[in-house]
Design an enzyme around this catalytic site. Structure first.
Site, PDB file in Angstrom:
ATOM      1  N   SER A 113      -2.755 -25.091 -66.730  1.00 32.62           N
ATOM      2  CA  SER A 113      -2.848 -26.522 -66.436  1.00 32.62           C
ATOM      3  C   SER A 113      -2.809 -27.398 -67.687  1.00 32.62           C
ATOM      4  O   SER A 113      -1.834 -27.378 -68.418  1.00 32.62           O
ATOM      5  CB  SER A 113      -4.108 -26.772 -65.617  1.00 32.62           C
ATOM      6  OG  SER A 113      -4.149 -28.084 -65.164  1.00 32.62           O
ATOM      7  N   HIS A 114      -3.889 -28.105 -67.957  1.00 34.25           N
ATOM      8  CA  HIS A 114      -3.922 -29.080 -69.044  1.00 34.25           C
ATOM      9  C   HIS A 114      -4.400 -28.462 -70.359  1.00 34.25           C
ATOM     10  O   HIS A 114      -4.527 -29.162 -71.356  1.00 34.25           O
ATOM     11  CB  HIS A 114      -4.865 -30.215 -68.651  1.00 34.25           C
ATOM     12  CG  HIS A 114      -6.188 -29.688 -68.182  1.00 34.25           C
ATOM     13  ND1 HIS A 114      -6.337 -29.052 -66.971  1.00 34.25           N
ATOM     14  CD2 HIS A 114      -7.395 -29.646 -68.775  1.00 34.25           C
ATOM     15  CE1 HIS A 114      -7.584 -28.654 -66.834  1.00 34.25           C
ATOM     16  NE2 HIS A 114      -8.251 -28.997 -67.919  1.00 34.25           N
ATOM     17  N   ASP A 279       0.179 -33.626 -66.392  1.00 38.46           N
ATOM     18  CA  ASP A 279      -0.332 -32.556 -67.248  1.00 38.46           C
ATOM     19  C   ASP A 279       0.626 -31.365 -67.334  1.00 38.46           C
ATOM     20  O   ASP A 279       1.764 -31.425 -66.850  1.00 38.46           O
ATOM     21  CB  ASP A 279      -1.712 -32.094 -66.756  1.00 38.46           C
ATOM     22  CG  ASP A 279      -1.625 -31.297 -65.475  1.00 38.46           C
ATOM     23  OD1 ASP A 279      -0.707 -31.549 -64.678  1.00 38.46           O
ATOM     24  OD2 ASP A 279      -2.471 -30.404 -65.258  1.00 38.46           O
ATOM     25  N   ASP A 281       1.117 -28.528 -65.775  1.00 38.72           N
ATOM     26  CA  ASP A 281       1.793 -28.004 -64.574  1.00 38.72           C
ATOM     27  C   ASP A 281       2.101 -29.067 -63.533  1.00 38.72           C
ATOM     28  O   ASP A 281       2.521 -28.739 -62.417  1.00 38.72           O
ATOM     29  CB  ASP A 281       0.950 -26.880 -63.957  1.00 38.72           C
ATOM     30  CG  ASP A 281      -0.423 -27.355 -63.519  1.00 38.72           C
ATOM     31  OD1 ASP A 281      -0.973 -28.262 -64.186  1.00 38.72           O
ATOM     32  OD2 ASP A 281      -0.952 -26.849 -62.516  1.00 38.72           O
ATOM     33  N   ASP A 283       0.217 -31.313 -61.826  1.00 38.48           N
ATOM     34  CA  ASP A 283      -0.613 -31.700 -60.683  1.00 38.48           C
ATOM     35  C   ASP A 283      -1.553 -32.868 -60.997  1.00 38.48           C
ATOM     36  O   ASP A 283      -2.041 -33.525 -60.090  1.00 38.48           O
ATOM     37  CB  ASP A 283      -1.367 -30.502 -60.086  1.00 38.48           C
ATOM     38  CG  ASP A 283      -2.239 -29.778 -61.099  1.00 38.48           C
ATOM     39  OD1 ASP A 283      -2.215 -30.149 -62.287  1.00 38.48           O
ATOM     40  OD2 ASP A 283      -2.931 -28.832 -60.690  1.00 38.48           O
ATOM     41  N   ARG A 284      -1.805 -33.134 -62.285  1.00 36.58           N
ATOM     42  CA  ARG A 284      -2.682 -34.261 -62.624  1.00 36.58           C
ATOM     43  C   ARG A 284      -1.872 -35.503 -62.965  1.00 36.58           C
ATOM     44  O   ARG A 284      -0.699 -35.398 -63.342  1.00 36.58           O
ATOM     45  CB  ARG A 284      -3.509 -33.932 -63.866  1.00 36.58           C
ATOM     46  CG  ARG A 284      -4.496 -32.851 -63.651  1.00 36.58           C
ATOM     47  CD  ARG A 284      -5.347 -32.669 -64.880  1.00 36.58           C
ATOM     48  NE  ARG A 284      -6.387 -31.708 -64.570  1.00 36.58           N
ATOM     49  CZ  ARG A 284      -7.528 -31.606 -65.215  1.00 36.58           C
ATOM     50  NH1 ARG A 284      -7.780 -32.392 -66.232  1.00 36.58           N
ATOM     51  NH2 ARG A 284      -8.422 -30.715 -64.855  1.00 36.58           N
ATOM     52  N   LYS A 378      -2.934 -30.843 -55.715  1.00 34.15           N
ATOM     53  CA  LYS A 378      -2.850 -32.219 -56.179  1.00 34.15           C
ATOM     54  C   LYS A 378      -1.462 -32.420 -56.765  1.00 34.15           C
ATOM     55  O   LYS A 378      -0.782 -31.449 -57.104  1.00 34.15           O
ATOM     56  CB  LYS A 378      -3.947 -32.541 -57.165  1.00 34.15           C
ATOM     57  CG  LYS A 378      -3.987 -31.683 -58.398  1.00 34.15           C
ATOM     58  CD  LYS A 378      -5.302 -31.894 -59.127  1.00 34.15           C
ATOM     59  CE  LYS A 378      -5.467 -30.856 -60.206  1.00 34.15           C
ATOM     60  NZ  LYS A 378      -6.843 -30.475 -60.419  1.00 34.15           N
TER      61      LYS A 378
HETATM   62  C1  G1P Z   1     -11.429 -28.953 -63.953  1.00 34.70           C
HETATM   63  C2  G1P Z   1     -11.725 -30.234 -63.205  1.00 34.70           C
HETATM   64  C3  G1P Z   1     -11.564 -30.011 -61.716  1.00 34.70           C
HETATM   65  C4  G1P Z   1     -10.161 -29.463 -61.425  1.00 34.70           C
HETATM   66  C5  G1P Z   1      -9.901 -28.228 -62.274  1.00 34.70           C
HETATM   67  C6  G1P Z   1      -8.476 -27.724 -62.116  1.00 34.70           C
HETATM   68  O1  G1P Z   1     -12.340 -27.946 -63.555  1.00 34.70           O
HETATM   69  O2  G1P Z   1     -13.010 -30.721 -63.493  1.00 34.70           O
HETATM   70  O3  G1P Z   1     -11.774 -31.217 -61.035  1.00 34.70           O
HETATM   71  O4  G1P Z   1     -10.033 -29.139 -60.076  1.00 34.70           O
HETATM   72  O5  G1P Z   1     -10.124 -28.531 -63.642  1.00 34.70           O
HETATM   73  O6  G1P Z   1      -7.544 -28.669 -62.528  1.00 34.70           O
HETATM   74  P1  G1P Z   1     -13.677 -27.572 -64.376  1.00 34.70           P
HETATM   75  O7  G1P Z   1     -13.268 -27.252 -65.779  1.00 34.70           O
HETATM   76  O8  G1P Z   1     -14.530 -28.805 -64.353  1.00 34.70           O
HETATM   77  O9  G1P Z   1     -14.282 -26.433 -63.611  1.00 34.70           O
HETATM   78 ZN    ZN Z   2      -2.883 -29.017 -63.789  1.00 40.06          ZN
END
Ligand code: G1P
Ligand code: ZN
Length: 545
Positions: A113-114, A279, A281, A283-284, A378
């Site tokens: 992801s990010h 981000d 992938d 989704d954000r 998302k």
């Molecule tokens: C974080 C975000 C959460 C999101 C997840 C995946 O998780 O807070 O809302 O769903 O990334 O993108 P966390 O690191 O808080 O467990």
């Molecule tokens: Zn992501």
């Protein structure tokens, strides 16, 4: 074709977190590490045999190498049809859509992801089920348990597959199809939103946008949708080329990491009307107006209040959901619309049942996530299109739409403070201390605010009645202020404490305070309650969003 059975031994750390298994690239490069986990997935997802699998990732370092391994293992496990994005690329929302559109048995998404990428960065793998959404906790628990007993994995002895252009390859009983990663997803967006209305404004540059793809997966999607289909100008997308290390950046769309975008949007009147970033992938998303930031919790509330104005949602919303830490701005809107508002644990997987059961149409998280029943993830580009569509219908700026919303529903000042790199044991002790402390907080007055609810959040899924415990410490005050504490489930090093702070202000004369100043009381209470200074030697967060 020969199927090899390779002996292996378990790795103790293959427990998926909030969103799949995330580790340093170097960990995934350990001999048999990826194979073991993929074998554990195939052992649980037996429905993949004889059915279709969607496979792709966000293009980060190790993506194509992992895809070749997974293809060979999928062939060995009798998957009948595998659709892979060209060059191994597929955004998370696109995988979700492709699973649903093709009635696939599931999908494997390669992403962290990010989190940063590159040889020293992070990698990740997650499984999405036949509904297109992240596999439920029950599934990931079974994968983890299975991974602890692995003694071999199966892999087909075949050549690497050419991923660089569309085409099909028959390998034994498996059809491997390399597909355009973008067009199906772009078509779906065109079905949902009023492309003609948006094109009328974007094409003639009546409306200007700037989208920052952060050198991650959304570049090709944004180019097709915003530029080719909607006619936005050539300079409307920045950092559009996906790179294995995201250009050395941190592909997290927030005010800190999407620096270039923020700089462009804060140039005064000459700034674009709408700015957005997505981000790693896809989704954000983060959304900006001219010199104006809309926090993701407000985004969800504003979308909920206005969805009926968009043709794709004109029939209204069946209900909405937000994760626990997301501000309660959307709750005010749901109450007015007389629709249900669900509060779920953190992570998109908890929205799946609510969407499948048609209890909700929209959902969102404070962590720059928004989505709807069109897929089961998302969706960053969807959210940007939602806003674009809304602006064209309302003929108002992002700021004007947001301010009008606050005037009607009140403003929820909101911020998240992250304390990163804590020693895991210390962080666990801190949470344990809080868990004890909240048992006797109700009725106490802290810094002039009286506690009305204090607990350790548990969730009972209204559809399958499964129970998920210990999802965050929440403290609600009788003036509607709130603090939530939880530990991150996506990190790859040490522990991260997330402190979510919120204060409600109904009076429009007080809607222009600086956010941190508006939250000063809550910040002080949180630092004190968690004993941050004594336990961790910290009283300042590393990241404030
Ligand atoms: C974080 C975000 C959460 C999101 C997840 C995946 O998780 O807070 O809302 O769903 O990334 O993108 P966390 O690191 O808080 O467990
Ligand atoms: Zn992501």
């Amino acid at each position: 074709m020969n199927i090899q059975k390779i002996s292996s031994t378990p790795f103790s750390d293959q427990k998926p977190g909030t969103s799949g298994l995330r580790k340093k690239v170097t960990v995934f490069q350990t001999a048999h590490y990826l194979e073991n986990f993929v074998q554990a997935i195939f052992n649980v997802a037996t429905e993949l045999k004889g059915n279709m699998l969607i496979l792709g990732g966000d293009g980060r370092y190790y993506n194509t190498s992992a895809i070749q391994t997974i293809l060979k293992m999928a062939v060995a496990h009798g998957v009948s049809h595998i659709k892979v994005g060209t060059n191994g690329l597929l955004s998370t929302p696109a995988v979700s859509h492709l699973i649903r559109k093709n009635s696939a048995a599931g999908g494997i998404i390669l992403t962290a992801s990010h989190n940063p990428g590159g040889p020293a960065g992070d990698f990740g793998i997650k499984f999405n089920s036949a509904n297109g959404g992240p596999a439920e906790t029950k599934f990931t628990d079974q994968v983890y348990t299975g991974s602890q007993h692995i003694n071999q994995y199966s892999i087909a002895e075949i050549d690497d597959v050419a991923l660089n252009e569309s085409g099909t390859f028959q390998v034994g009983d498996t059809l491997i199809e390399i597909i355009d990663p973008v067009c199906d997803y772009a078509d779906l967006m065109e079905e949902i939103f009023d492309f003609d209305k948006m094109k009328a404004l974007l094409d003639g540059a009546t409306l200007n946008i700037c989208f920052d793809a952060m050198h991650a997966i959304t570049g090709p999607y944004a180019t097709e949708i915003f530029q080719r289909r909607l006619g936005a100008s050539n300079d409307s997308i920045i950092n559009a080329t996906p790179l294995e290390d995201f250009g050395g950046g941190h592909p997290d769309p927030n005010l800190i990491y999407a620096k270039e975008l923020v700089e462009r949007l804060y140039r005064g009147e000459e700034s674009p009307d709408l700015g957005a970033a997505s981000d790693g992938d896809g989704d954000r998303y983060m959304l900006l107006g001219k010199s104006f930031f809309v926090n993701p919790s407000d985004c969800l509330a504003i979308m909920t209040a206005n969805a009926h104005l968009l043709s794709g949602y004109k029939q209204g919303l069946s209900g909405v959901a937000r994760s626990l830490p997301t501000s309660r701005a959307v709750d005010k809107v749901a109450a007015k619309l007389k629709i249900e508002c669900y509060e779920t644990p953190t992570g998109w997987k908890y929205f799946g049942n609510l969407l499948d059961d048609q209890r909700i149409t929209l959902c969102g998280e404070e962590s720059f996530g928004g989505g709807s029943d069109h897929i089961r993830e998302k969706d960053g580009i969807w959210a940007v299109l939602f806003w674009l569509n809304l602006i064209t219908v309302k003929q108002q700026s992002v700021e004007a739409i947001t301010r009008a919303h606050w005037a009607e529903f009140g403003r929820h000042y909101y911020s998240r403070h992250d304390y990163e790199g804590l020693e895991s044991g210390t962080a666990e002790q801190l949470m344990k201390g809080l868990r004890e402390r909240v048992k006797r907080l109700k009725g106490e007055t802290l810094n002039g605010h009286t506690v009305s609810v204090s607990d350790d959040f548990s969730y009972i899924d209204p559809v399958d009645h499964s129970v998920t415990n210990h999802q965050g410490i929440r403290i609600i005050f009788d003036d509607e202020s709130r603090i939530v504490f939880r530990l991150s489930g996506t990190g790859t090093e040490g522990a991260t404490l997330r402190v979510y702070l919120e204060r409600y202000e109904a009076n429009p004369d007080l809607h222009d305070l600086e956010t941190q100043a508006a939250l000063a009381d809550m910040i002080a209470i949180a630092v004190d309650l968690a004993e941050l200074k004594a336990r961790c030697g910290r009283d300042q967060p590393d990241i404030i969003t």
